[in-house]
Design a protein around this motif. Structure first.
Motif, mmCIF file in Angstrom:
data_model
loop_
_atom_site.group_PDB
_atom_site.id
_atom_site.type_symbol
_atom_site.label_atom_id
_atom_site.label_comp_id
_atom_site.label_asym_id
_atom_site.label_seq_id
_atom_site.Cartn_x
_atom_site.Cartn_y
_atom_site.Cartn_z
ATOM 1 N N TYR A 420 0.990 -1.175 -0.054
ATOM 2 C CA TYR A 420 0.111 0.051 -0.099
ATOM 3 C C TYR A 420 0.968 1.262 0.045
ATOM 4 N N GLY A 421 1.809 1.194 0.903
ATOM 5 C CA GLY A 421 2.718 2.432 0.881
ATOM 6 C C GLY A 421 3.326 2.611 -0.500
ATOM 7 N N GLY A 422 3.830 1.684 -1.171
ATOM 8 C CA GLY A 422 4.337 1.619 -2.396
ATOM 9 C C GLY A 422 3.382 2.014 -3.525
ATOM 10 N N VAL A 689 5.246 6.910 13.215
ATOM 11 C CA VAL A 689 6.614 7.752 12.498
ATOM 12 C C VAL A 689 7.617 6.904 13.545
ATOM 13 N N SER A 690 7.237 6.339 14.680
ATOM 14 C CA SER A 690 8.275 5.561 15.479
ATOM 15 C C SER A 690 9.185 4.354 14.704
ATOM 16 N N ARG A 691 8.032 3.594 13.934
ATOM 17 C CA ARG A 691 8.607 2.654 13.229
ATOM 18 C C ARG A 691 9.262 3.350 12.083
ATOM 19 N N MET A 692 8.888 4.511 11.523
ATOM 20 C CA MET A 692 9.616 4.973 10.257
ATOM 21 C C MET A 692 11.001 5.490 10.692
ATOM 22 N N ARG A 693 11.071 5.911 11.808
ATOM 23 C CA ARG A 693 12.266 6.616 12.329
ATOM 24 C C ARG A 693 13.345 5.467 12.745
ATOM 25 N N GLU A 694 12.869 4.294 13.220
ATOM 26 C CA GLU A 694 13.631 2.939 13.443
ATOM 27 C C GLU A 694 14.208 2.665 12.303
ATOM 28 N N ASP A 695 13.613 2.487 10.897
ATOM 29 C CA ASP A 695 14.064 2.068 9.720
ATOM 30 C C ASP A 695 14.938 3.251 8.956
ATOM 31 N N TRP A 696 14.615 4.461 9.283
ATOM 32 C CA TRP A 696 15.592 5.571 8.835
ATOM 33 C C TRP A 696 16.761 5.555 9.427
ATOM 34 N N GLU A 697 17.099 5.178 10.789
ATOM 35 C CA GLU A 697 18.220 4.962 11.591
ATOM 36 C C GLU A 697 19.044 3.955 11.134
ATOM 37 N N ALA A 698 18.320 2.838 10.473
ATOM 38 C CA ALA A 698 19.151 1.655 10.034
ATOM 39 C C ALA A 698 19.651 1.909 8.498
ATOM 40 N N HIS A 699 18.695 2.476 7.892
ATOM 41 C CA HIS A 699 19.020 2.310 6.421
ATOM 42 C C HIS A 699 19.157 3.709 5.574
ATOM 43 N N SER A 700 18.640 4.819 6.396
ATOM 44 C CA SER A 700 18.738 6.257 5.697
ATOM 45 C C SER A 700 18.228 6.423 4.449
ATOM 46 N N ASN A 702 14.334 7.161 2.961
ATOM 47 C CA ASN A 702 12.890 7.894 3.389
ATOM 48 C C ASN A 702 11.967 7.019 2.884
ATOM 49 N N ARG A 703 11.902 6.575 1.640
ATOM 50 C CA ARG A 703 10.769 6.036 0.904
ATOM 51 C C ARG A 703 10.735 4.658 1.666
ATOM 52 N N GLU A 704 11.585 3.909 1.737
ATOM 53 C CA GLU A 704 11.505 2.731 2.596
ATOM 54 C C GLU A 704 11.332 2.635 4.163
ATOM 55 N N ALA A 705 11.432 3.738 4.559
ATOM 56 C CA ALA A 705 11.153 4.008 6.187
ATOM 57 C C ALA A 705 9.713 4.295 6.103
ATOM 58 N N VAL A 706 9.009 5.249 5.053
ATOM 59 C CA VAL A 706 7.652 5.097 5.049
ATOM 60 C C VAL A 706 6.997 3.915 4.979
ATOM 61 N N ARG A 707 7.345 3.208 4.135
ATOM 62 C CA ARG A 707 6.734 1.855 3.788
ATOM 63 C C ARG A 707 6.780 0.957 4.908
ATOM 64 N N PHE A 708 8.071 0.982 5.625
ATOM 65 C CA PHE A 708 8.286 0.005 6.888
ATOM 66 C C PHE A 708 7.266 0.572 8.231
ATOM 67 N N GLY A 709 7.136 2.044 8.151
ATOM 68 C CA GLY A 709 6.069 2.425 9.316
ATOM 69 C C GLY A 709 4.806 1.831 9.068
ATOM 70 N N PRO A 763 1.755 10.055 5.039
ATOM 71 C CA PRO A 763 2.669 9.204 4.472
ATOM 72 C C PRO A 763 3.049 9.892 3.207
ATOM 73 N N SER A 764 2.094 10.404 2.263
ATOM 74 C CA SER A 764 2.061 11.080 1.084
ATOM 75 C C SER A 764 3.110 12.281 0.908
ATOM 76 N N LEU A 765 2.903 13.017 2.229
ATOM 77 C CA LEU A 765 3.670 14.158 2.539
ATOM 78 C C LEU A 765 5.001 14.012 2.826
ATOM 79 N N MET A 766 5.372 12.814 3.611
ATOM 80 C CA MET A 766 6.520 12.447 4.200
ATOM 81 C C MET A 766 7.499 11.960 2.824
ATOM 82 N N SER A 767 6.686 11.190 1.754
ATOM 83 C CA SER A 767 7.198 10.618 0.612
ATOM 84 C C SER A 767 7.596 11.650 -0.334
#
Length: 790
Positions: A420-422, A689-700, A702-709, A763-767
């Protein structure tokens, strides 16, 4: 709280015992405190509050009287016909037996009840030597409101003139204050209860009163009533909580696929809610707590209590399916999701307690009652739930339903939410535009919001309240249901000249149907003294009161325009006489209330949004994400307010939820809804966003972080929003219009915020914003403490 949660996991039985003792202890405290609810509130430094204070100096008993009105009208003939009188008097005699009734004053001259005051007769100053039979003739004329008397031969012309003026004034007073309409079709009686002010009657007393009123209505006689006591009738606990719990169980069963897991958030939330409701009784001992506060707190507490347990239990289930041992899984859930719950609950509590900055005492009891309930259900989720899960272990997911017999952990990147995020990220500007357009469309009605307190004119047709309202309007004009009470201050004691100027100017004001006293009654005021039992003046002699009856109904915009004219133009015309007027009454309070709220609203928004912004900056080490969260919360609020106005003011779909008539929106509803919504919207923002932040810190990325969250928290946010909105919607069928209003406002707020804002717009704005989401100035990054939710 983390250490307490871990202790509960290690000592589950002791924790359960502590909770049991806490419930018993709080129950005993509530039994001892026995707090009483009341719907009074004061608005310091407003003209309506000043008017009320001055009026209390004139007649403390009348200003603080706890009264109701019963009104009747025959379907044919006059209210003064003998059969109607007999039927009405029999009804009033029965009504006098209701618990707490002290006096009923009948329009037919009879008084019922144990404590009816005796009205002093008018003392006419007869010259020495006046014949006794003439004195009796005059006394009878005063008592009957007539002017026909025969003067003895030789009566001085000055005495005749003075007596004629007094008799005419007395007749005018009888007509102006008559409780039988001019056409004789409608009559009413005033019922006085024990206690003072707007103290809420107990349900048994209210139900008995309303039952007698309903029973008095016959095919030949319509009977209705008005007064605070009607709000307490039929206020016994309904099925709202049960319906909300049933809906929550269905949703939880689908999410967890286990009956035990579905039941645990319910048990935890209900235990917390019981403690919270008991504490509200204690709070009512120290604060003025509105009669609808327990239901409002129940609505909020049940919703957030189930949601908080859902968040923690969902994380436990993820780790358990990933191969962790039950105690380790719940320990991780308490450290991660538990911290998010602590932050989310604290945000709701801070937002509610932010109502204190408004300086309106009415909000204090509401804010504390709701905040304490949220605090207790949050503690139950953080302490009681881990203890139960630790005790049950793998059986927490027992009694599995067919679709969950063989659960497996799925990688986030292959989940439906990640897909869905994709889809969102293929055209984020389009989805953002669609979401924004929908929010704007829903918010449009909010621009026409008309604040005010609903009166009995918005009650369901056929109810005692609506019959009473309609009959009073038919017999005495629409303004009788919402008069202004004007306090008049005089330059010197008993200054009837200045009072006469005030009365004449008030009566001449456009939109005024009548005043009591009117100009014809002034001779009675000339002979009034200070300190008499029925004196119309205060003890100082410089304050008196005038009742102003508008030509329009209370909720008519013209009535508010009249209030402005009275306070501005009429007061200015009266001022040269040395007198001054202060206008009070329900409509005056409503307008002052709205003005006070508008004056302090910027401070409230700055405090609540500012604290939320700072907290999110600390959590996510970003400026853009907190700014987005604050802005989108305001958008959700505007859309929810628009839906509420469309339903309750415009009447769109009103019949579907049992709203019989449209009317104004409670002036305190928008600010209360924003306080609650802001806390809840921050909940969803944090969990996503906490889940998005978790992935951002791991992979930097943003698009993946949004989908992960979305993959990690989307399902939980949907379930939480459905549960919360189901609980709120379950309260909509309640007969309490205030709770119905809050139910629609909060349910629409949660649905819009979760499904349109958090799962589409954000999610759209963050993407679209990309790496800018996570930007923080270097100097600020260095000085901020390191805080993590997950």
């Amino acid at each position: 709280m983390g250490s307490i949660s871990q202790w509960a996991i290690r000592r589950p039985l002791v924790t359960l015992l502590v909770w049991l003792l806490a419930v018993i202890g709080v129950g005993a405290l509530a039994l001892v405190a026995q707090g009483q609810f009341n719907d009074s509130f004061s608005l310091p430094n407003t003209q309506s509050a000043l008017a009320q204070g001055l009026l209390e100096e004139v007649s403390p008993q009348q200003a603080n009287a706890n009264t109701a009105t019963v009104v009747w009208s025959p379907t044919s003939g006059s209210a003064e016909d003998a059969p109607v009188k007999a039927e009405a008097d029999a009804f009033l005699a029965k009504l006098a037996t209701v618990s707490g009734v002290t006096c009923i004053t009948s329009p037919y001259g009879t008084a019922y009840g144990p404590s009816c005051p005796k009205k002093e007769a008018v003392k006419v100053p007869f010259p020495p030597g006046t014949p006794e039979n003439f004195q009796k003739q005059v006394d009878d004329a005063f008592a009957n409101g007539t002017t026909d008397i025969t003067y003895p031969d030789g009566t001085p012309e000055s005495v005749e003139q003075q007596l004629n003026e007094l008799l005419a004034a007395n007749k005018a007073a009888k007509e102006a204050t008559s409780t039988i309409s001019a056409d004789g079709k409608v009559a009413y009686a005033t019922v006085t209860f024990t206690g003072a002010g707007p103290a809420v009657a107990n349900p048994e007393q209210a139900d008995q009163f309303v039952a007698l009123v309903k029973a008095a209505s016959t095919p030949t006689l319509q009977v209705g009533a008005t007064g605070q006591i009607l709000t307490a009738a039929d206020s016994s606990p309904g099925a709202s909580e049960a319906i909300g719990i049933l809906a929550a169980i269905v949703i939880l069963a689908i999410v967890f696929g286990s009956l035990i897991a579905a039941g645990m958030p319910i048990i935890v939330a209900v235990v917390g809610l019981i403690v919270g409701q008991l504490l509200i009784l204690v709070i009512a001992r120290a604060f003025d707590v509105a009669s609808f506060a327990p239901e409002l707190a129940s609505m909020i507490g049940l919703g957030v209590g189930i949601d908080y347990s859902l968040f923690i239990l969902s994380r436990f289930r993820q780790d358990l399916l990933a191969g962790k041992e039950p105690k380790e899984a719940i320990s991780i859930a308490a450290r991660t999701a538990g911290r998010a719950v602590l932050f989310a609950g604290s945000t709701v509590i801070i937002a509610l307690l932010g109502l204190f900055v408004l300086g309106v005492t009415f909000f204090y009891g509401l804010a504390i009652a709701a905040a304490v309930t949220v605090l207790v259900v949050m503690l139950a989720a953080l302490i009681l739930l881990p203890a139960l899960v630790s005790l049950l272990g793998k059986h927490t997911l027992g009694l599995r339903l067919p679709w969950a017999r063989h659960p497996k952990a799925k990688p986030f990147e292959t989940s439906a939410w990640a897909r869905y995020g994709g889809v969102l990220q293929k055209a984020p500007w389009l989805f953002a535009l669609l979401a924004f357009g929908l929010i704007v469309a829903l918010a449009v009605p909010a621009a026409s919001v008309r604040p005010g307190f609903p009166d009995n004119g918005s009650a369901a047709p056929g109810t005692p309240a609506r019959i009473g309202y309609d009959l009073m309007s038919q017999g005495f004009g629409p303004g009788v249901n919402g008069p202004f009470f004007v306090a008049v201050t005089l330059p010197v004691p008993l200054d009837d000249t200045a009072l006469g100027t005030a009365i004449r100017e008030l009566a001449a004001t456009e939109g005024v149907a009548a005043t009591v006293p009117n100009e014809a009654m002034l001779p009675l005021y000339k002979m009034a003294s200070i300190g008499g039992k029925d004196s119309p003046y205060s003890q100082s002699g410089v304050i008196t009161s005038v009742l102003v009856r508008p030509t329009t109904a209370p909720d008519d915009p013209a009535t508010n325009q009249l209030l402005d004219r009275l306070r501005d133009q009429t007061a200015a015309r009266i001022a040269p006489s040395g007198a001054a007027i202060y206008v009070g009454g329900t409509q005056a309070v409503t307008q002052d209330f709205t003005t006070v709220l508008m004056d302090v609203l910027p401070l409230f928004l700055l405090l609540v949004i500012g604290l939320g912004f700072i907290a999110l900056v600390l959590l996510f080490r970003s400026l853009v994400i907190p700014l987005t969260a604050a802005a989108t919360s305001l958008m959700s609020f505007a859309a929810a307010l628009g839906v509420t106005v469309a339903v309750f003011q415009w009447g769109v779909g009103a019949s579907l939820i049992g709203v019989a008539t449209t009317g104004p929106i409670l002036p305190f509803l928008p600010i209360m809804v924003f306080a609650i919504l802001f806390g809840l919207s921050m909940d969803y923002q944090v969990f996503l966003v906490s889940r998005m932040r978790e992935d951002w810190e791991a992979h930097s990325d943003n698009r993946e972080a949004v989908r992960f969250g979305l993959a990690g928290s989307g399902k939980v946010v949907v379930a939480a929003a459905l549960i919360m909105s189901s609980v709120f919607i379950a309260f909509v069928p309640t007969p309490n219009d205030t709770i119905k209003l809050f139910g629609v406002a909060l349910a629409s707020a949660v649905l819009i915020d979760a499904f349109v804002v958090r799962l589409v717009l954000v999610p759209s704005l963050m993407s679209m914003l990309g790496r800018a989401n996570w930007w923080l100035p270097g100097w600020l990054d260095r000085i901020l403490p390191r805080i993590s939710v997950e």
